[in-house]
Design a protein around this motif. Structure first.
Motif, mmCIF file in Angstrom:
data_model
loop_
_atom_site.group_PDB
_atom_site.id
_atom_site.type_symbol
_atom_site.label_atom_id
_atom_site.label_comp_id
_atom_site.label_asym_id
_atom_site.label_seq_id
_atom_site.Cartn_x
_atom_site.Cartn_y
_atom_site.Cartn_z
ATOM 1 N N GLY A 19 0.828 -1.192 0.000
ATOM 2 C CA GLY A 19 0.000 0.000 0.000
ATOM 3 C C GLY A 19 0.862 1.241 0.000
ATOM 4 O O GLY A 19 2.090 1.173 0.021
ATOM 5 N N SER A 20 0.225 2.378 -0.027
ATOM 6 C CA SER A 20 0.961 3.642 -0.046
ATOM 7 C C SER A 20 1.520 3.945 1.340
ATOM 8 O O SER A 20 1.221 3.248 2.318
ATOM 9 C CB SER A 20 0.052 4.774 -0.530
ATOM 10 N N GLY A 21 2.325 5.000 1.432
ATOM 11 C CA GLY A 21 2.945 5.349 2.701
ATOM 12 C C GLY A 21 1.964 5.975 3.678
ATOM 13 O O GLY A 21 0.971 6.581 3.281
ATOM 14 N N GLY A 22 2.234 5.799 4.967
ATOM 15 C CA GLY A 22 1.460 6.468 5.989
ATOM 16 C C GLY A 22 0.142 5.828 6.344
ATOM 17 O O GLY A 22 -0.694 6.457 6.992
ATOM 18 N N VAL A 23 -0.077 4.552 5.957
ATOM 19 C CA VAL A 23 -1.347 3.895 6.270
ATOM 20 C C VAL A 23 -1.204 2.832 7.357
ATOM 21 O O VAL A 23 -2.188 2.186 7.718
ATOM 22 C CB VAL A 23 -1.976 3.268 5.002
ATOM 23 N N GLY A 24 0.007 2.641 7.879
ATOM 24 C CA GLY A 24 0.198 1.692 8.974
ATOM 25 C C GLY A 24 0.637 0.303 8.560
ATOM 26 O O GLY A 24 0.401 -0.666 9.290
ATOM 27 N N LYS A 25 1.302 0.168 7.391
ATOM 28 C CA LYS A 25 1.750 -1.160 6.941
ATOM 29 C C LYS A 25 2.708 -1.810 7.929
ATOM 30 O O LYS A 25 2.659 -3.025 8.163
ATOM 31 C CB LYS A 25 2.431 -1.055 5.570
ATOM 32 N N THR A 26 3.610 -1.016 8.507
ATOM 33 C CA THR A 26 4.592 -1.574 9.430
ATOM 34 C C THR A 26 3.909 -2.179 10.653
ATOM 35 O O THR A 26 4.245 -3.288 11.090
ATOM 36 C CB THR A 26 5.591 -0.490 9.871
ATOM 37 N N THR A 27 2.932 -1.475 11.201
ATOM 38 C CA THR A 27 2.195 -1.986 12.359
ATOM 39 C C THR A 27 1.435 -3.260 12.003
ATOM 40 O O THR A 27 1.477 -4.247 12.760
ATOM 41 C CB THR A 27 1.208 -0.923 12.871
ATOM 42 N N ILE A 28 0.758 -3.263 10.861
ATOM 43 C CA ILE A 28 -0.002 -4.445 10.450
ATOM 44 C C ILE A 28 0.939 -5.624 10.212
ATOM 45 O O ILE A 28 0.641 -6.762 10.610
ATOM 46 C CB ILE A 28 -0.823 -4.141 9.176
ATOM 47 N N SER A 29 2.090 -5.383 9.584
ATOM 48 C CA SER A 29 3.057 -6.449 9.325
ATOM 49 C C SER A 29 3.543 -7.081 10.623
ATOM 50 O O SER A 29 3.574 -8.312 10.768
ATOM 51 C CB SER A 29 4.250 -5.895 8.534
ATOM 52 N N ALA A 30 3.940 -6.236 11.570
ATOM 53 C CA ALA A 30 4.438 -6.743 12.853
ATOM 54 C C ALA A 30 3.355 -7.506 13.601
ATOM 55 O O ALA A 30 3.626 -8.543 14.222
ATOM 56 C CB ALA A 30 4.957 -5.583 13.704
ATOM 57 N N THR A 31 2.136 -7.012 13.541
ATOM 58 C CA THR A 31 1.034 -7.664 14.246
ATOM 59 C C THR A 31 0.753 -9.051 13.675
ATOM 60 O O THR A 31 0.525 -10.011 14.418
ATOM 61 C CB THR A 31 -0.233 -6.794 14.173
ATOM 62 N N LEU A 32 0.776 -9.172 12.352
ATOM 63 C CA LEU A 32 0.527 -10.470 11.727
ATOM 64 C C LEU A 32 1.597 -11.482 12.113
ATOM 65 O O LEU A 32 1.289 -12.641 12.440
ATOM 66 C CB LEU A 32 0.466 -10.318 10.201
ATOM 67 N N ALA A 33 2.865 -11.067 12.089
ATOM 68 C CA ALA A 33 3.945 -11.973 12.473
ATOM 69 C C ALA A 33 3.837 -12.354 13.944
ATOM 70 O O ALA A 33 4.080 -13.507 14.325
ATOM 71 C CB ALA A 33 5.298 -11.325 12.181
ATOM 72 N N LEU A 34 3.463 -11.400 14.777
ATOM 73 C CA LEU A 34 3.303 -11.663 16.208
ATOM 74 C C LEU A 34 2.207 -12.693 16.452
ATOM 75 O O LEU A 34 2.388 -13.649 17.222
ATOM 76 C CB LEU A 34 2.984 -10.363 16.930
ATOM 77 N N ARG A 35 1.053 -12.517 15.807
ATOM 78 C CA ARG A 35 -0.045 -13.461 16.011
ATOM 79 C C ARG A 35 0.317 -14.863 15.522
ATOM 80 O O ARG A 35 -0.041 -15.862 16.133
ATOM 81 C CB ARG A 35 -1.303 -12.959 15.295
ATOM 82 N N ALA A 36 1.032 -14.943 14.403
ATOM 83 C CA ALA A 36 1.439 -16.259 13.897
ATOM 84 C C ALA A 36 2.374 -16.953 14.878
ATOM 85 O O ALA A 36 2.261 -18.161 15.117
ATOM 86 C CB ALA A 36 2.107 -16.100 12.532
#
Length: 401
Positions: A19-36
């Motif tokens: 996605g584009s910048g500033g939409v929270g991709k980093t947070t979503i990425s970390a959260t997905l890896a954490l839940r897995a």
């Protein structure tokens, strides 16, 4: 509670948050890896965000170009014990390019390439270079590591094609026939050719050097001479990257915000991914304004008149924002039929610790959903249309539970 991301975290080997910048991709990425990892899969999140907040939220002092294990103790305050290991890293663009050259360049060419000024620009600033090296890193991690899941936080792109076509663009440049024709004197004659070329031995070189400088052309010639033996290996890995992106074990998570300025971007990206036979497992709408609940309106009625006026004005403003977000999400759903849409609310504070990551994950996985208020509680003239409960989990049809 299951939603579209549950099977992805259970079965996929690679997830790319795009996605584009500033939409929270980093947070979503970390959260997905954490839940897995919590659910038992060894996971790695690879981010391109240089901010320290991700490292801090995972209980690390800093992230580098080498994987670091996240201590399980960071989840202890939440009463959560992960069943799998979680690792994190931050992609260092220059270091990754240098590692690539060191590993694959002929021994007699390595130092020439690394010292070349044109290469130094390529590895740090050339358009498409960051996207290309992110794909290279993903391919290396997937083929040389044994993580059950890798989540890649991709570079922010204003245009989807920058991400999807970056490998081909860099390869086209390295293998450009026009450039080879222009540099024929240098490419054919070695050191003597470079010497003549530096003096402007051809009409084309003299003409181009008026705009670029002869020294720049010499650096370019030297770079292309040194890099030429690597071209085939570049192409092989580009094919491998393409196969990886199209594989059944790979999925894309599109991340956006509900603002109208983002909707065209994400629908265009969605269309291109589909056209390129790449699976979009979910579309995450991040930072959605929740609808003020009826209990807030009831509480406002019990305030003194001066306070009640201010509170109800704030509630009306929040209602307008929530309505706007609901309409944007409805448009997004119409433009991306068949793709599950998951909403994550706008939190009062930025995500800066593991507790906030875990809370984000509850919305991502459907454990909590954004509530919608009954139309009778709205003070605006147009009530928002509630989202259908049959269009995927996590879409704001029930109160949190």
């Amino acid at each position: 509670m299951n939603n579209a991301l549950t099977p992805a975290l259970e079965k996929k080997r690679v997830l790319l948050c795009v996605g584009s910048g500033g939409v929270g991709k980093t947070t979503i990425s970390a959260t997905l890896a954490l839940r897995a990892a919590v659910d038992g899969r060894s996971s790695l999140v690879c981010t391109i965000d240089p901010a320290k907040r991700l490292a801090n939220s995972l209980g690390l002092n800093a992230l580098g170009n080498v994987e670091a294990q996240v201590p399980a103790s960071v989840l202890e305050p939440l009463g959560v014990k992960p069943k799998g290991k979680l690792h994190a890293m931050m992609l260092d663009m220059k270091a990754t390019w240098d590692d690539l050259i060191t590993k694959y360049a002929p021994p007699d060419k390595r130092e020439k390439i690394l010292a070349n000024r044109f290469y130094q620009s390529l590895s740090s600033a050339l358009a498409g270079s960051q996207e290309y090296i992110a794909m290279e890193k993903l391919w290396e991690l997937r083929t040389r590591r044994d993580y059950e899941l890798i989540v890649l936080d991709t570079p922010p792109t204003a245009h989807a094609l920058d991400f999807l076509e970056a490998p081909n663009r860099v390869l086209d440049f390295l293998d450009n026939e026009a450039a080879k024709w222009l540099l024929t004197p240098a490419l054919a004659a070695g050191k003597m050719g470079l010497s003549l070329f530096s003096l402007g031995s051809s009409y084309v070189a003299k003409t181009i050097s008026k705009f670029t400088g002869t020294e720049t052309l010499q650096e370019l010639a030297g770079f292309m001479m040194a890099i030429a033996p690597m071209n085939e290996s570049f192409r092989e890995r580009a094919r491998g990257v393409r196969e990886l992106l199209e594989a059944e074990s790979t999925g894309f998570v599109l991340v956006t915000s509900p603002g109208r300025e983002r909707l065209d971007e994400v629908t265009h990206f969605h269309r291109l991914l589909k056209q390129n036979r790449m699976e979009v497992v979910a579309l995450v709408v991040n930072r959605v304004h929740p609808m003020p609940g009826p209990e807030l309106w009831e509480e406002a009625k019990g305030l003194i008149p001066s306070r009640r006026v201010k509170v109800e004005e704030t509630l009306r403003e929040l209602t307008v924002l929530a309505e706007q977000d609901l309409r944007g999400i409805a448009e997004l759903r119409a433009a991306t039929p068949g793709t599950p849409i998951i909403q994550v609310p706008r939190f009062e504070l930025d995500v800066h610790d593991v507790a906030a990551l875990w809370r984000t994950g509850r919305y991502l996985m459907g454990d909590e959903v954004i509530p919608t208020a009954p139309a009778s509680t709205l003070s605006t003239t147009e009530a928002p249309t509630p989202l259908s409960s049959g269009e995927g989990q996590g879409e704001g049809t029930r109160p949190p539970g």
